[in-house]
Design a protein around this motif. Structure first.
Motif: not given
Length: 166
Positions: A82-85, A125-134, A138-141
């Protein structure tokens, strides 16, 4: 004769429209396999946006775009991530409030894209949570690519208060 890709910063557009492309995927392959976090600082027009977009396509597993390039038979295409661009050139930054709203909108659109829910209200916190939830989904980095990171500041050098606020 192939066209020159002047102003083209989208890897898929470059490849699909048969622009001239100097294969730098050997360097990308080394980067991906030897590093973790990179900060690329180069003058304007040095291909930073194209590189970020190329990495996005690589990590999303868009194998066909890389056909004929060095990395094509050396990368594990069974793995995609998963990519956050985050491209600050597309984020509103007229003032600090607009920047904050635009970043919040970006996070909300990204969470919808991945069909996840967030509970955090604070932007950091929201951005951090976004990364954690993604990552959990997906179970991927999660690959995070940030382009034009300085746009919200450099666009306002004529109004130093907005630049400082951003």
């Amino acid at each position: 004769m192939k066209k020159l890709p002047i102003g083209v910063a989208t890897f898929s557009e470059l490849i699909e429209n048969n622009y001239t492309y100097i294969d730098k995927t050997a360097h990308i392959h080394r980067m991906v396999n030897e590093g973790k976090i990179y900060f690329l600082s180069r003058p304007r027009r040095f291909g930073k946006s194209l590189l970020a977009n190329t990495l996005k396509n690589l990590f999303k597993g868009n194998k066909e775009l890389f056909k004929g390039l060095y990395i094509y038979d050396k990368y594990d295409w069974t793995q995609n991530y998963p990519v956050i661009y985050l491209d600050f050139a597309t984020i509103g930054h007229e003032n600090p409030e607009t920047l904050k709203t635009s970043l919040n909108d970006f996070i909300n659109m990204t969470k919808m894209e991945h069909s996840i829910e967030l509970v955090s209200e604070n932007l950091t916190s929201k951005f951090t949570e976004l990364i954690i939830r993604i990552h959990e989904k997906y179970g991927k980095k999660v690959v995070i690519l940030i382009d034009e990171y300085d746009k919200a500041i450099s666009s306002h050098l004529d109004d130093i208060e907005i630049a400082k606020g951003n």
